[in-house]
Scaffold this motif. Sequence first.
Motif, PDB file in Angstrom:
ATOM      1  N   PHE A   1       0.758  -1.286  -0.030  1.00  0.00           N
ATOM      2  CA  PHE A   1       0.054   0.099   0.035  1.00  0.00           C
ATOM      3  C   PHE A   1       0.758   1.314  -0.102  1.00  0.00           C
ATOM      4  CE2 PHE A   1      -2.644   3.324   2.052  1.00  0.00           C
ATOM      5  CZ  PHE A   1      -3.542   3.288   1.158  1.00  0.00           C
ATOM      6  N   SER A   2       1.765   1.371   0.744  1.00  0.00           N
ATOM      7  CA  SER A   2       2.529   2.342   0.838  1.00  0.00           C
ATOM      8  C   SER A   2       3.453   2.875  -0.293  1.00  0.00           C
ATOM      9  CB  SER A   2       3.793   2.455   2.107  1.00  0.00           C
ATOM     10  OG  SER A   2       4.403   1.255   1.860  1.00  0.00           O
ATOM     11  N   GLU A   3       3.642   1.961  -1.012  1.00  0.00           N
ATOM     12  CA  GLU A   3       4.403   2.248  -2.342  1.00  0.00           C
ATOM     13  C   GLU A   3       3.456   2.576  -3.490  1.00  0.00           C
ATOM     14  OE1 GLU A   3       7.122  -0.951  -3.116  1.00  0.00           O
ATOM     15  OE2 GLU A   3       8.034  -0.704  -1.192  1.00  0.00           O
ATOM     16  N   ASN A   4       2.141   1.808  -3.510  1.00  0.00           N
ATOM     17  CA  ASN A   4       1.381   1.813  -4.676  1.00  0.00           C
ATOM     18  C   ASN A   4       0.161   2.639  -4.418  1.00  0.00           C
ATOM     19  OD1 ASN A   4       2.867   0.099  -6.566  1.00  0.00           O
ATOM     20  ND2 ASN A   4       2.900  -1.204  -4.659  1.00  0.00           N
ATOM     21  N   ALA A   5       0.022   3.301  -3.299  1.00  0.00           N
ATOM     22  CA  ALA A   5      -1.571   3.764  -3.000  1.00  0.00           C
ATOM     23  C   ALA A   5      -2.177   4.696  -4.016  1.00  0.00           C
ATOM     24  CB  ALA A   5      -1.333   4.662  -1.673  1.00  0.00           C
ATOM     25  N   GLN A   6      -1.152   5.634  -4.571  1.00  0.00           N
ATOM     26  CA  GLN A   6      -1.442   6.544  -5.583  1.00  0.00           C
ATOM     27  C   GLN A   6      -2.021   5.945  -6.833  1.00  0.00           C
ATOM     28  OE1 GLN A   6       0.739   9.862  -6.094  1.00  0.00           O
ATOM     29  NE2 GLN A   6      -0.396  10.836  -7.713  1.00  0.00           N
ATOM     30  N   LEU A   7      -1.215   4.895  -7.266  1.00  0.00           N
ATOM     31  CA  LEU A   7      -1.490   4.208  -8.305  1.00  0.00           C
ATOM     32  C   LEU A   7      -2.780   3.362  -8.324  1.00  0.00           C
ATOM     33  CD1 LEU A   7      -0.774   2.959 -11.391  1.00  0.00           C
ATOM     34  CD2 LEU A   7       0.747   1.607 -10.335  1.00  0.00           C
ATOM     35  N   LEU A   8      -2.723   2.893  -7.113  1.00  0.00           N
ATOM     36  CA  LEU A   8      -4.051   1.703  -6.848  1.00  0.00           C
ATOM     37  C   LEU A   8      -5.441   2.203  -6.889  1.00  0.00           C
ATOM     38  CD1 LEU A   8      -3.958  -1.344  -6.145  1.00  0.00           C
ATOM     39  CD2 LEU A   8      -3.887  -0.647  -3.497  1.00  0.00           C
ATOM     40  N   LEU A   9      -5.280   3.632  -6.304  1.00  0.00           N
ATOM     41  CA  LEU A   9      -6.674   4.364  -6.393  1.00  0.00           C
ATOM     42  C   LEU A   9      -6.835   5.259  -7.345  1.00  0.00           C
ATOM     43  CD1 LEU A   9      -6.479   5.206  -2.399  1.00  0.00           C
ATOM     44  CD2 LEU A   9      -7.719   3.429  -3.602  1.00  0.00           C
ATOM     45  N   SER A  10      -6.050   5.368  -8.740  1.00  0.00           N
ATOM     46  CA  SER A  10      -6.276   6.009  -9.365  1.00  0.00           C
ATOM     47  C   SER A  10      -7.659   5.966 -10.384  1.00  0.00           C
ATOM     48  CB  SER A  10      -4.940   6.058 -10.521  1.00  0.00           C
ATOM     49  OG  SER A  10      -4.754   4.526 -11.106  1.00  0.00           O
ATOM     50  N   PRO A  11      -7.981   4.312 -10.498  1.00  0.00           N
ATOM     51  CA  PRO A  11      -9.160   4.326 -11.160  1.00  0.00           C
ATOM     52  C   PRO A  11     -10.371   5.335 -10.448  1.00  0.00           C
ATOM     53  CG  PRO A  11      -8.199   2.346 -10.856  1.00  0.00           C
ATOM     54  CD  PRO A  11      -7.218   3.301 -10.063  1.00  0.00           C
ATOM     55  N   ILE A  12     -10.198   5.412  -9.365  1.00  0.00           N
ATOM     56  CA  ILE A  12     -11.206   6.575  -8.563  1.00  0.00           C
ATOM     57  C   ILE A  12     -10.970   7.603  -8.607  1.00  0.00           C
ATOM     58  CG2 ILE A  12     -12.221   6.649  -6.230  1.00  0.00           C
ATOM     59  CD1 ILE A  12     -11.539   3.758  -5.724  1.00  0.00           C
ATOM     60  N   SER A  13      -9.824   8.006  -8.221  1.00  0.00           N
ATOM     61  CA  SER A  13      -9.512   9.643  -8.231  1.00  0.00           C
ATOM     62  C   SER A  13      -9.384  10.296  -9.679  1.00  0.00           C
ATOM     63  CB  SER A  13      -8.155   9.645  -7.576  1.00  0.00           C
ATOM     64  OG  SER A  13      -7.192   9.153  -8.487  1.00  0.00           O
ATOM     65  N   THR A  14      -9.247   9.467 -10.663  1.00  0.00           N
ATOM     66  CA  THR A  14      -9.062  10.273 -12.088  1.00  0.00           C
ATOM     67  C   THR A  14     -10.339  10.439 -12.543  1.00  0.00           C
ATOM     68  OG1 THR A  14      -8.893   7.984 -13.129  1.00  0.00           O
ATOM     69  CG2 THR A  14      -6.898   9.379 -12.658  1.00  0.00           C
ATOM     70  N   ARG A  15     -11.475   9.715 -11.909  1.00  0.00           N
ATOM     71  CA  ARG A  15     -13.083   9.729 -12.491  1.00  0.00           C
ATOM     72  C   ARG A  15     -13.992  10.519 -11.474  1.00  0.00           C
ATOM     73  NH1 ARG A  15     -10.895   5.027 -14.564  1.00  0.00           N
ATOM     74  NH2 ARG A  15     -11.191   4.961 -16.695  1.00  0.00           N
ATOM     75  N   LEU A  16     -13.248  11.212 -10.379  1.00  0.00           N
ATOM     76  CA  LEU A  16     -14.267  11.814  -9.398  1.00  0.00           C
ATOM     77  C   LEU A  16     -15.086  12.914 -10.184  1.00  0.00           C
ATOM     78  CD1 LEU A  16     -12.059  11.632  -6.265  1.00  0.00           C
ATOM     79  CD2 LEU A  16     -14.061  10.290  -6.723  1.00  0.00           C
ATOM     80  N   ALA A  17     -14.594  13.662 -11.060  1.00  0.00           N
ATOM     81  CA  ALA A  17     -15.072  14.775 -11.864  1.00  0.00           C
ATOM     82  C   ALA A  17     -16.366  14.339 -12.428  1.00  0.00           C
ATOM     83  CB  ALA A  17     -14.127  15.583 -12.355  1.00  0.00           C
ATOM     84  N   LEU A  18     -16.448  12.919 -12.903  1.00  0.00           N
ATOM     85  CA  LEU A  18     -17.367  12.506 -13.598  1.00  0.00           C
ATOM     86  C   LEU A  18     -18.512  11.817 -12.754  1.00  0.00           C
ATOM     87  CD1 LEU A  18     -15.200  10.903 -16.396  1.00  0.00           C
ATOM     88  CD2 LEU A  18     -16.303  13.115 -16.498  1.00  0.00           C
ATOM     89  N   ALA A  19     -18.428  12.011 -11.379  1.00  0.00           N
ATOM     90  CA  ALA A  19     -19.391  11.363 -10.541  1.00  0.00           C
ATOM     91  C   ALA A  19     -20.770  11.921 -10.670  1.00  0.00           C
ATOM     92  CB  ALA A  19     -19.017  11.289  -9.120  1.00  0.00           C
ATOM     93  N   SER A  20     -21.172  12.966 -11.522  1.00  0.00           N
ATOM     94  CA  SER A  20     -22.426  13.563 -11.487  1.00  0.00           C
ATOM     95  C   SER A  20     -23.347  12.625 -12.319  1.00  0.00           C
ATOM     96  CB  SER A  20     -22.568  14.887 -11.958  1.00  0.00           C
ATOM     97  OG  SER A  20     -21.803  15.090 -13.218  1.00  0.00           O
ATOM     98  N   HIS A  21     -22.556  11.787 -13.441  1.00  0.00           N
ATOM     99  CA  HIS A  21     -23.358  10.807 -14.176  1.00  0.00           C
ATOM    100  C   HIS A  21     -23.672   9.750 -13.430  1.00  0.00           C
ATOM    101  CE1 HIS A  21     -22.143  13.133 -17.883  1.00  0.00           C
ATOM    102  NE2 HIS A  21     -20.867  13.155 -17.249  1.00  0.00           N
TER     103      HIS A  21
END
Length: 226
Positions: A174-194
């Motif tokens: 987790f400590s080494e890959n947290a950002q990459l691991l959660l990128s499928p969520i974080s990169t699409r938060l702006a589209l959450a209105s759909h």
Amino acid sequence: KKCLPELRRQVVSGADIVRAPVALALAHLLQLLPPEVEALEVPKALQVVANVQKSRGQKQRDVARGVLVDMARLLGPGCLTMVVESLVSACPPRGYTAHVLGFSLHAVLEGLVPDATPGCVDEALEMLLPLVEADLFTDLAEEKEATNFSAAYKEAKRCRAYDSYHLLCKSATFSENAQLLLSPISTRLALASHPKTRAKLHGLIQSAVRGIQENPSASPPDVCLF
């Protein structure tokens, strides 16, 4: 020089049925070879089995998938990247093979992760995460929702992306890959209105929470810091 090619030829019958005893004997034999030779020969052996995932026959695909999982377990988590590469090579990201790819990747992860140590998926994360995303946010997701398509192929009846994502969150460092691991969520938060996107993000967040809670490498300080 003669033994390995001959064994590979015997792995699959003329009816595209994988001979499990031969495939597993080949995997055992590869483990006895010098590391540099093993690294060259394992991808060839995996590819022979993975290629049957292109078959139109459900039985053939199911047998090949089971054998591929058994080979992965035998060879260990270190072969995960090679397994993923063999499946991606065998299953083009279109039509029924795209659904077979996601289904088979989940089967491999499910077979490897429970007995592996944290970090076992780290090397393959950059390959695996886009495949999980494709299963949810491309035309594949729409095809799964089409009754006529999902009725024709078992692999298209249920999306395994959430389960695969849970296993990745559970087993990555987790400590080494947290950002990459959660990128499928974080990169699409702006589209959450759909509505559809919001529902899929909610599913991913639930899978991430479950996986991180089960991940021994995700200490409370690491999670809080992130």
